[in-house]
Write an enzyme that holds these catalytic residues in place. Structure first.
Site, PDB file in Angstrom:
ATOM      1  N   TYR A 144       0.862  -1.186   0.000  1.00 58.16           N
ATOM      2  CA  TYR A 144       0.000   0.000   0.000  1.00 58.16           C
ATOM      3  C   TYR A 144       0.893   1.230   0.000  1.00 58.16           C
ATOM      4  O   TYR A 144       1.873   1.286   0.745  1.00 58.16           O
ATOM      5  CB  TYR A 144      -0.895   0.006   1.246  1.00 58.16           C
ATOM      6  CG  TYR A 144      -1.753   1.242   1.393  1.00 58.16           C
ATOM      7  CD1 TYR A 144      -1.508   2.158   2.417  1.00 58.16           C
ATOM      8  CD2 TYR A 144      -2.810   1.507   0.520  1.00 58.16           C
ATOM      9  CE1 TYR A 144      -2.289   3.302   2.564  1.00 58.16           C
ATOM     10  CE2 TYR A 144      -3.603   2.649   0.671  1.00 58.16           C
ATOM     11  CZ  TYR A 144      -3.339   3.539   1.690  1.00 58.16           C
ATOM     12  OH  TYR A 144      -4.108   4.681   1.829  1.00 58.16           O
ATOM     13  N   ASP A 239       9.301   2.855  -0.820  1.00 55.96           N
ATOM     14  CA  ASP A 239       8.308   3.544   0.014  1.00 55.96           C
ATOM     15  C   ASP A 239       8.643   3.209   1.470  1.00 55.96           C
ATOM     16  O   ASP A 239       8.273   2.148   1.961  1.00 55.96           O
ATOM     17  CB  ASP A 239       6.894   3.076  -0.368  1.00 55.96           C
ATOM     18  CG  ASP A 239       5.843   3.723   0.519  1.00 55.96           C
ATOM     19  OD1 ASP A 239       4.648   3.631   0.181  1.00 55.96           O
ATOM     20  OD2 ASP A 239       6.209   4.306   1.557  1.00 55.96           O
ATOM     21  N   LYS A 267       5.037   9.629   8.470  1.00 59.38           N
ATOM     22  CA  LYS A 267       4.953   9.095   9.823  1.00 59.38           C
ATOM     23  C   LYS A 267       6.057   9.585  10.769  1.00 59.38           C
ATOM     24  O   LYS A 267       6.004  10.707  11.273  1.00 59.38           O
ATOM     25  CB  LYS A 267       4.888   7.556   9.744  1.00 59.38           C
ATOM     26  CG  LYS A 267       3.645   7.061   8.972  1.00 59.38           C
ATOM     27  CD  LYS A 267       3.570   5.563   8.928  1.00 59.38           C
ATOM     28  CE  LYS A 267       2.552   5.083   7.920  1.00 59.38           C
ATOM     29  NZ  LYS A 267       1.163   5.069   8.426  1.00 59.38           N
TER      30      LYS A 267
HETATM   31  P1  KE4 Z   1      -0.415   8.630   4.502  1.00 56.63           P
HETATM   32  O1  KE4 Z   1      -0.947   9.345   3.265  1.00 56.63           O
HETATM   33  O2  KE4 Z   1      -1.495   7.868   5.239  1.00 56.63           O
HETATM   34  O3  KE4 Z   1       0.408   9.552   5.408  1.00 56.63           O
HETATM   35  O4  KE4 Z   1       0.647   7.545   3.996  1.00 56.63           O
HETATM   36  C1  KE4 Z   1       0.234   6.596   3.054  1.00 56.63           C
HETATM   37  C2  KE4 Z   1       1.157   5.396   3.141  1.00 56.63           C
HETATM   38  C3  KE4 Z   1       2.156   5.277   2.204  1.00 56.63           C
HETATM   39  N1  KE4 Z   1       3.021   4.239   2.246  1.00 56.63           N
HETATM   40  C4  KE4 Z   1       2.926   3.289   3.205  1.00 56.63           C
HETATM   41  C5  KE4 Z   1       3.890   2.150   3.205  1.00 56.63           C
HETATM   42  C6  KE4 Z   1       1.914   3.373   4.201  1.00 56.63           C
HETATM   43  O5  KE4 Z   1       1.815   2.412   5.148  1.00 56.63           O
HETATM   44  C7  KE4 Z   1       1.012   4.446   4.171  1.00 56.63           C
HETATM   45  C8  KE4 Z   1      -0.106   4.588   5.171  1.00 56.63           C
HETATM   46  N2  KE4 Z   1      -0.181   3.562   6.172  1.00 56.63           N
HETATM   47  C9  KE4 Z   1      -1.474   3.301   6.727  1.00 56.63           C
HETATM   48  C10 KE4 Z   1      -1.331   2.173   7.747  1.00 56.63           C
HETATM   49  N3  KE4 Z   1      -1.029   0.930   7.171  1.00 56.63           N
HETATM   50  C11 KE4 Z   1      -2.062   4.538   7.362  1.00 56.63           C
HETATM   51  C12 KE4 Z   1      -3.250   4.266   8.240  1.00 56.63           C
HETATM   52  C13 KE4 Z   1      -4.509   4.775   7.586  1.00 56.63           C
HETATM   53  O6  KE4 Z   1      -4.650   4.657   6.359  1.00 56.63           O
HETATM   54  O7  KE4 Z   1      -5.352   5.283   8.348  1.00 56.63           O
END
Ligand code: KE4
Length: 430
Positions: A144, A239, A267
């Site tokens: 993801y 990523d 994060k």
């Molecule tokens: P954000 O746009 O949520 O800051 O990051 C997206 C993203 C990109 N790459 C990786 C590997 C990620 O895990 C994420 C977002 N992670 C999720 C949890 N698995 C965020 C939690 C959520 O979507 O509420």
């Protein structure tokens, strides 16, 4: 455990926010029950609207590596706030952050701040396309990368190599340029390169997958991907939104010794404030506006308050390498304890993990990619989640997330957690 305030608040939330949440996983959709409305957090603990305290293994999905409400981070934020919230102009804090990131991650010649992991990935993909003048992107099933259109794509039917939308609203035309390979299956990548000779702008992956649960690849897989991308003049994008500054201060690329061309962060670099970043080779990054033709912008990119939080956390991680020894050791203690209990009860479960990232799959076979991750028993996970929640342990409300440890966790909490897991396994498989 009473959670009537959470119930009432969640009802109100559902009236005005789709699903009652501002990010789907928070709605407890795959585990059922009422999402707990959290009012505050300290160290390794959350407190909900009914005053219940939980040992937290989500840590805001990764950012809280030093634990919640860390004194030095709070102090840095308060100091920054006193100078103003946002100026829409260049600030010293952004320079400090950029220099800090580039000093800690050798593959970064330059870096650009954005406001989320999604924005970092979206920008890095556009940059890779602009730099290579190619259009196809290879991603991996189960990885993801946030919710930009070109990443909400799943593998097309067997014969098709082109992607198909994995969300309503993603245009077919957009999805077709995203090809999907199988995690850890180099042949599936080589096939896509062969079928799309000279058209692949970038390969993007989580160097340790943590969105299908946790899947740690063979180190050779990452190295061979590196060689393949170099051979095809394709940009390799790691990523590291989750792994960045979690596995080590240099992230997964330092842990595995593989150098990507671009890296995406989020994060931890914001310490809980909305921050993302992408960076890498100077010849690529110089294609970004205002220097080059690839456009990317953001009102709050490099926001001084967010920078202050991130800088404070990163400096502590830089100056205290023993933190990684501790959290990675705690991760090892947790995984060893879980494996011993699975063995004792012959439970159809398996444990993956690396450093402070772990995952307990209710799957009877090893989980090495998306297809094997999908064999996990999500109903059993839901039972497990609520068993643990009743014991005041807050896990991810989904089988396909990670257990995030922080520097605020201690061996005592790991022991308590293992005791609660043992009770569950005993109930299910005594
Ligand atoms: P954000 O746009 O949520 O800051 O990051 C997206 C993203 C990109 N790459 C990786 C590997 C990620 O895990 C994420 C977002 N992670 C999720 C949890 N698995 C965020 C939690 C959520 O979507 O509420």
């Amino acid at each position: 455990m009473a959670f009537s305030h959470s119930e009432l608040l969640f009802q109100r939330a559902q009236a005005r926010i789709p699903g009652g949440v501002n990010s789907p996983v928070r709605a407890f959709g795959s585990v059922g029950g009422t999402p707990r409305m959290i009012v505050k957090a300290n160290g390794a603990y959350l407190v909900d609207a009914d005053g219940n305290q939980y040992l937290d293994y989500v840590g805001s999905w990764g950012p809280m590596l030093l634990g919640h409400n860390h004194a030095a981070i709070k102090e840095a934020v308060i100091h920054a706030v006193e100078n103003g919230l946002s100026f829409g102009a260049a600030t010293e804090l952004e320079v400090t952050m950029a220099e800090l990131l580039c000093s800690l991650v050798p593959s970064l010649d330059m870096v650009r701040m954005v406001n989320s992991g999604t924005e970092a990935v979206m920008s890095a993909i556009r940059l890779a396309r602009g730099y290579t003048q190619k259009e196809k992107i290879i991603k991996f099933e189960g990885c993801y990368h946030g919710h930009c259109d070109s990443m909400l794509v799943k593998a097309g039917s067997g014969v098709m190599t082109a992607g198909v939308p994995d969300s309503a609203g993603v245009p077919k035309g957009c999805a077709e340029d995203t090809l999907t390979a199988v995690y850890q299956d180099l042949a599936s990548v080589e096939r896509l390169f062969a079928e799309n000779e000279g058209k692949i702008a970038a390969v993007i992956l989580e160097p340790v997958a943590a969105n299908m649960g946790v899947v740690v690849p063979e180190a050779s897989f990452l190295q061979k991907l590196r060689e393949l991308c170099t051979k095809h003049q394709t940009v390799l994008i790691f990523d590291e939104v989750i792994t960045g500054f979690r596995l080590s201060v240099g992230g997964a690329q330092a842990w595995f010794g593989v150098t990507p061309d671009l890296t995406c962060f989020g994060k931890i670099i914001g310490a809980g404030m909305p921050v993302g970043a992408y960076g890498g080779r100077r010849d690529i990054m110089e294609q970004i506006a205002p220097l080059g033709p690839v456009y990317q912008a953001g009102t709050l990119s490099g926001n001084p308050v967010a920078m202050a939080a991130g800088i404070a956390q990163l400096k502590i991680l830089r100056d205290n390498p023993k933190i990684y020894e501790k959290i990675n050791q705690l991760g090892g203690q947790l995984r060893a304890g879980l494996r011993a209990q699975i063995e004792q009860y012959q439970a159809p479960a398996t444990v993956n993990g690396i450093g402070s990232l772990s995952c307990l799959f209710f799957a009877g076979e090893p989980v090495t990619d998306y297809q094997t991750a999908k064999t996990a028993d999500t109903k059993r996970y839901a039972q497990f989640f609520h068993h643990m929640l009743d014991q005041e342990i807050y896990l991810a409300p989904s089988q396909f997330e990670a257990i995030f440890l922080s520097n605020a966790h201690t061996p005592t909490e790991i022991d308590y957690t293992l005791c609660c897991v043992k009770n569950f396994l005993e109930q299910q498989w005594k």
